[in-house]
Write a protein that holds these residues in place. Structure first.
Motif, short mmCIF file in Angstrom:
data_model
loop_
_atom_site.label_atom_id
_atom_site.label_comp_id
_atom_site.label_asym_id
_atom_site.label_seq_id
_atom_site.Cartn_x
_atom_site.Cartn_y
_atom_site.Cartn_z
N TYR A 88 -3.78 6.29 5.73
CA TYR A 88 -2.93 5.09 5.74
C TYR A 88 -2.17 4.97 7.07
O TYR A 88 -2.08 3.89 7.66
CB TYR A 88 -1.92 5.14 4.60
CG TYR A 88 -2.34 4.47 3.32
CD1 TYR A 88 -2.88 3.18 3.31
CD2 TYR A 88 -2.17 5.11 2.09
CE1 TYR A 88 -3.24 2.55 2.12
CE2 TYR A 88 -2.53 4.49 0.90
CZ TYR A 88 -3.07 3.21 0.92
OH TYR A 88 -3.42 2.58 -0.24
N LEU A 89 -1.60 6.10 7.51
CA LEU A 89 -0.82 6.04 8.76
C LEU A 89 -1.72 5.70 9.94
O LEU A 89 -1.32 4.97 10.87
CB LEU A 89 -0.07 7.37 8.97
CG LEU A 89 1.07 7.61 7.98
CD1 LEU A 89 1.64 9.02 8.14
CD2 LEU A 89 2.18 6.55 8.14
N GLU A 108 0.84 -1.21 0.00
CA GLU A 108 0.00 0.00 0.00
C GLU A 108 0.86 1.24 0.00
O GLU A 108 2.05 1.19 0.31
CB GLU A 108 -0.91 0.02 1.25
CG GLU A 108 -1.90 -1.14 1.35
CD GLU A 108 -3.12 -1.00 0.43
OE1 GLU A 108 -3.23 0.02 -0.28
OE2 GLU A 108 -3.95 -1.92 0.43
N GLY A 109 0.23 2.36 -0.31
CA GLY A 109 0.93 3.65 -0.29
C GLY A 109 0.28 4.60 -1.27
O GLY A 109 -0.50 4.18 -2.12
N MET A 110 0.63 5.87 -1.13
CA MET A 110 0.10 6.86 -2.06
C MET A 110 0.61 6.59 -3.46
O MET A 110 1.68 6.00 -3.63
CB MET A 110 0.62 8.25 -1.67
CG MET A 110 -0.18 8.92 -0.62
SD MET A 110 0.37 10.61 -0.49
CE MET A 110 1.96 10.41 0.27
N THR A 118 0.99 -6.20 5.73
CA THR A 118 0.80 -5.08 4.79
C THR A 118 2.03 -4.19 4.85
O THR A 118 2.38 -3.66 5.91
CB THR A 118 -0.47 -4.28 5.17
OG1 THR A 118 -1.59 -5.15 5.04
CG2 THR A 118 -0.64 -3.07 4.26
N LEU A 119 2.69 -4.04 3.70
CA LEU A 119 3.84 -3.14 3.61
C LEU A 119 3.33 -1.79 3.16
O LEU A 119 2.81 -1.66 2.05
CB LEU A 119 4.87 -3.67 2.61
CG LEU A 119 5.38 -5.10 2.80
CD1 LEU A 119 6.44 -5.43 1.74
CD2 LEU A 119 5.96 -5.30 4.19
N LEU A 120 3.44 -0.79 4.02
CA LEU A 120 2.99 0.56 3.67
C LEU A 120 4.20 1.41 3.29
O LEU A 120 5.05 1.70 4.13
CB LEU A 120 2.24 1.19 4.85
CG LEU A 120 1.85 2.66 4.70
CD1 LEU A 120 0.98 2.88 3.47
CD2 LEU A 120 1.11 3.15 5.96
N PHE A 121 4.26 1.77 2.02
CA PHE A 121 5.35 2.62 1.52
C PHE A 121 4.94 4.07 1.75
O PHE A 121 4.04 4.58 1.09
CB PHE A 121 5.62 2.33 0.03
CG PHE A 121 6.20 0.96 -0.20
CD1 PHE A 121 5.38 -0.16 -0.22
CD2 PHE A 121 7.57 0.79 -0.33
CE1 PHE A 121 5.92 -1.43 -0.40
CE2 PHE A 121 8.12 -0.48 -0.51
CZ PHE A 121 7.28 -1.58 -0.53
N ASP A 122 5.62 4.69 2.70
CA ASP A 122 5.21 6.03 3.12
C ASP A 122 6.19 7.08 2.59
O ASP A 122 7.40 6.95 2.75
CB ASP A 122 5.17 6.07 4.65
CG ASP A 122 4.75 7.43 5.16
OD1 ASP A 122 3.68 7.91 4.72
OD2 ASP A 122 5.48 8.02 5.98
N VAL A 123 5.63 8.10 1.95
CA VAL A 123 6.45 9.25 1.52
C VAL A 123 5.70 10.54 1.81
O VAL A 123 4.46 10.55 1.81
CB VAL A 123 6.76 9.24 -0.01
CG1 VAL A 123 7.77 8.17 -0.37
CG2 VAL A 123 5.51 9.11 -0.84
N PRO A 124 6.42 11.64 2.03
CA PRO A 124 5.74 12.93 2.14
C PRO A 124 5.00 13.26 0.84
O PRO A 124 5.42 12.81 -0.23
CB PRO A 124 6.88 13.93 2.38
CG PRO A 124 8.03 13.12 2.85
CD PRO A 124 7.87 11.77 2.22
#
Ligand code: TMP
Length: 201
Positions: A167-168, A9-11, A129-135
């Motif tokens: 998501y967070l 998951e992620g934006m 669930t791998l959450l790929f987080d970016v600003p």
């Protein structure tokens, strides 16, 4: 031993899809069948719904219902059978995306999504669930540099910010399932983090 249900998951622009070939390779090296799939999509019907979902303007609840219609078919014909035969299933997005996009960003009540989730999934949840987080700025810069935007990718910074927060929050509420990965650092570092997480599951 049996496989697991892993979701990414992620934006948009977080770079999650870049990691799929490497994840498949690592899981296959364990001797398991790996089924790599995506949402919306993953079936012939789901891919047709994806075309509509990504390009056709529609009410946010219509979007939610179509996401879950595609998901029902996906579980019945791909995810369920693969898990039953002991495969690893790697899905590029699943229901957390509906909570992030349709609920977090577009305001569909979580209670309505919960009803559909219960109906369509029953007890099925991803194991990891791998959450790929970016600003938000990083995601928007990457998108501008790499592709022609679809309906979701044309939204503004506020929309993306709501997705990230949703998501967070999901990650905070489900700490046993989520692994949050800082995807704003150098690709080699993100790859190393993904591999370290896979070694634990
Ligand atoms: P992708 O570009 O990662 O393949 O995802 C397609 C788009 O669909 C992405 O912008 C997120 C969106 N999406 C939702 O809005 N709700 C959902 O439930 C899913 C699975 C995807």
């Amino acid at each position: 031993m049996s496989g697991k249900f892993i979701t990414l998951e992620g934006m948009d622009g977080a770079g999650k899809s870049t990691h799929i070939p490497n994840i498949i390779k690592i899981l296959q090296a364990r001797g398991f069948e790996v089924v790599s799939t995506r949402e919306p999509g993953g079936t012939a019907l789901g891919e047709r719904l994806r075309e509509l979902l990504l390009h056709e303007p529609m009410h946010a609840e219509t979007e939610t219902l179509l996401m879950f219609a595609a998901r029902r078919e996906h579980i019945a014909t791909v995810i369920g059978p693969a898990l039953a035969r002991g495969a690893y299933v790697l899905s590029d997005r699943f229901t957390d995306a509906t909570y992030a996009y349709q609920c977090g960003a577009k305001g569909v009540p979580a209670t309505k999504i919960q009803i559909l989730e219960q109906w369509v999934q029953s007890e099925l949840q991803p194991d990891v669930t791998l959450l790929f987080d970016v600003p938000v700025e990083v995601s928007m810069q990457r998108l501008a540099a790499t592709r022609v935007p679809d309906k979701f990718e044309r939204e503004d910074a506020n929309f993306f910010s709501r997705i990230r927060q949703a998501y967070l929050q999901r990650a905070q509420e489900n700490p046993a399932r989520f692994r949050v990965i800082d995807a704003s650092v150098a690709l080699t570092e993100v790859v190393a983090n993904v591999e370290a997480i896979l070694a634990t599951i």
